[in-house]
Design an enzyme around this catalytic site. Structure first.
Site, mmCIF file in Angstrom:
data_model
loop_
_atom_site.group_PDB
_atom_site.id
_atom_site.type_symbol
_atom_site.label_atom_id
_atom_site.label_comp_id
_atom_site.label_asym_id
_atom_site.label_seq_id
_atom_site.Cartn_x
_atom_site.Cartn_y
_atom_site.Cartn_z
ATOM 1 N N HIS A 143 -23.779 139.603 -50.081
ATOM 2 C CA HIS A 143 -23.691 139.616 -51.469
ATOM 3 C C HIS A 143 -22.018 139.858 -51.951
ATOM 4 O O HIS A 143 -21.564 139.624 -52.919
ATOM 5 C CB HIS A 143 -24.288 140.344 -52.333
ATOM 6 C CG HIS A 143 -25.932 140.487 -52.285
ATOM 7 N ND1 HIS A 143 -26.347 139.100 -52.703
ATOM 8 C CD2 HIS A 143 -26.789 141.108 -52.047
ATOM 9 C CE1 HIS A 143 -27.610 139.289 -52.703
ATOM 10 N NE2 HIS A 143 -28.095 140.380 -52.222
ATOM 11 N N ASP A 180 -33.072 136.262 -46.381
ATOM 12 C CA ASP A 180 -33.237 137.614 -47.261
ATOM 13 C C ASP A 180 -33.742 137.035 -48.703
ATOM 14 O O ASP A 180 -33.400 135.701 -48.921
ATOM 15 C CB ASP A 180 -31.691 138.004 -47.643
ATOM 16 C CG ASP A 180 -31.654 139.327 -48.240
ATOM 17 O OD1 ASP A 180 -32.005 139.485 -49.373
ATOM 18 O OD2 ASP A 180 -31.255 140.512 -47.554
ATOM 19 N N ASP A 268 -36.826 141.701 -46.635
ATOM 20 C CA ASP A 268 -37.258 141.974 -48.212
ATOM 21 C C ASP A 268 -38.066 141.021 -48.696
ATOM 22 O O ASP A 268 -38.558 141.092 -50.128
ATOM 23 C CB ASP A 268 -36.068 142.319 -48.889
ATOM 24 C CG ASP A 268 -35.003 141.588 -48.964
ATOM 25 O OD1 ASP A 268 -34.853 140.488 -48.119
ATOM 26 O OD2 ASP A 268 -33.692 141.843 -49.054
#
Length: 369
Positions: A143, A180, A268
């Protein structure tokens, strides 16, 4: 296979301070009963622990690496951002606006080490020192923007590693596959205008950054067509990920013909993660790893690097990570995932699976004409 595993205990000493998942404590947000912060060391430490007790640890070439140097960081970040991060880290930590990615004392040096693990993994695979490599990097990086931390990420680990390799070894076509559950916005930003890097992000639609799906964002300028976002419906389950690979990921890799495949490996999307609503299992990650191993063998001599990103269930991340490492090694341990059977019984119904596949097929028709 010769699989290198990059890890350093110091990466587990990074702290985001006292938070409630991802919210600062205060007002009506009560202090947590335990560590509280979603991005905590236990998911990674327990992953490492399971590798050890499973017997796989002895099959891996385990090592640490030198921290990424400032000259490495400057290929992906602005001097002003690095100076601010270092100054605040030295002063005890904090958060750099406008986003929320808190850090503690010494986190600058730990983030450099995390990036260094990925950097060395990439170099080792590109130079033939390993068939493939896994970097248990922390803090994560996908990110992070050139001038801003974001989403638990302090440095852009993968861009730092790729640009260091290119500076040392020469031009290289790289495909980054980000599974992810959150959009890999930092990696997208780094390569949106470049033709030498294909970025593919599989993520829960509108999850993080909040409200973003990005299916129509395909790159710009020289990078037009080298960015592929695949937003998935919440709860879409195991088969949706396999459909995604069949309809979009594998065709994109074959069209691009990379010299190296890098995975931004967050766990996740699992069925029990607190920060997402997907229904992936350890077998989902095993299957995706196997498909990428096959593509790497066909397209780039097996060159595959996996860099650890998110995953916030300290109970289930170890089983998902183990499945990936087993696949990379071409080996199976005696470990049985005890969560697999109930997770398989909770998979979405056939009509939802068909609906998600139709969405993917429609996107593929647009992408590949």
């Amino acid at each position: 296979m010769a699989t290198q595993f990059y890890h350093d205990e110091r990466c587990l000493w990074h702290s985001g301070g006292e938070q409630a998942l991802f919210m600062p404590v205060g007002g009506y947000v009560q202090p947590p009963s335990a560590s509280g912060f979603a991005e905590n060391p236990e998911t990674k430490r327990r992953f490492k622990n399971l590798l050890e007790v499973s017997g796989l640890w002895s099959q891996l070439q385990v090592q640490s690496a030198a921290p990424a140097r400032r000259e490495d960081l400057l290929r992906a970040h602005t001097p002003a951002y690095l100076d601010k991060l270092k100054t605040m880290s030295d002063a005890g930590g904090g958060n750099i606006p406008p986003h929320f990615a808190p850090f503690g004392p010494g986190s600058y040096e730990i983030a450099c080490l995390s990036a260094g693990l990925v950097k060395q993994a990439v170099e080792a695979v590109l130079t033939g020192g390993a068939d493939n490599a896994y970097a248990l990097s922390r803090p994560p990086g996908h990110h992070c923007l050139p001038d801003a931390s974001m989403g638990f990420c302090l440095l852009a680990n993968i861009p730092i590693a790729l640009e260091a390799a290119r500076a040392k070894l020469g031009p290289c076509r790289v495909a980054v596959v980000d599974w992810d559950v959150h959009h890999g916005n930092g990696t997208q930003h780094a390569y949106y205008h470049r033709a030498d890097t294909l970025t593919i992000s599989l993520h829960q639609e509108n999850c993080f950054p909040p409200g973003y799906g990005g299916a129509t964002d395909r790159g710009a300028g020289a990078g037009d067509g080298t960015n592929l976002n695949i937003p998935l419906l919440g709860g879409c389950g195991h088969l949706a990920y396999l459909d995604t690979f069949e309809l979009l990921v594998i065709p994109a890799l074959r069209a691009f013909k990379p010299d190296l495949i890098v995975v931004a490996s967050g766990f996740d999307a699992s069925c029990v993660d607190p920060l997402a609503r997907m229904m992936a299992t350890s077998e989902t990650f095993r299957a995706m790893a196997g498909l990428l191993m096959a593509q790497a063998k066909e397209l780039c001599g097996g060159k595959l690097v996996v860099a650890h990103e998110g995953g916030y269930s300290d109970v289930y991340v170890p089983f998902c990570g183990l499945a990936v490492v087993e696949t990379m090694l071409g080996s199976r341990s005696p470990v049985i995932d005890p969560f697999l059977e109930p997770s398989e019984l909770q998979q979405p119904p056939a009509d939802l699976i068909a609906f998600q596949r139709a969405r993917l097929a429609a996107q593929a028709a647009v992408v590949f004409g």
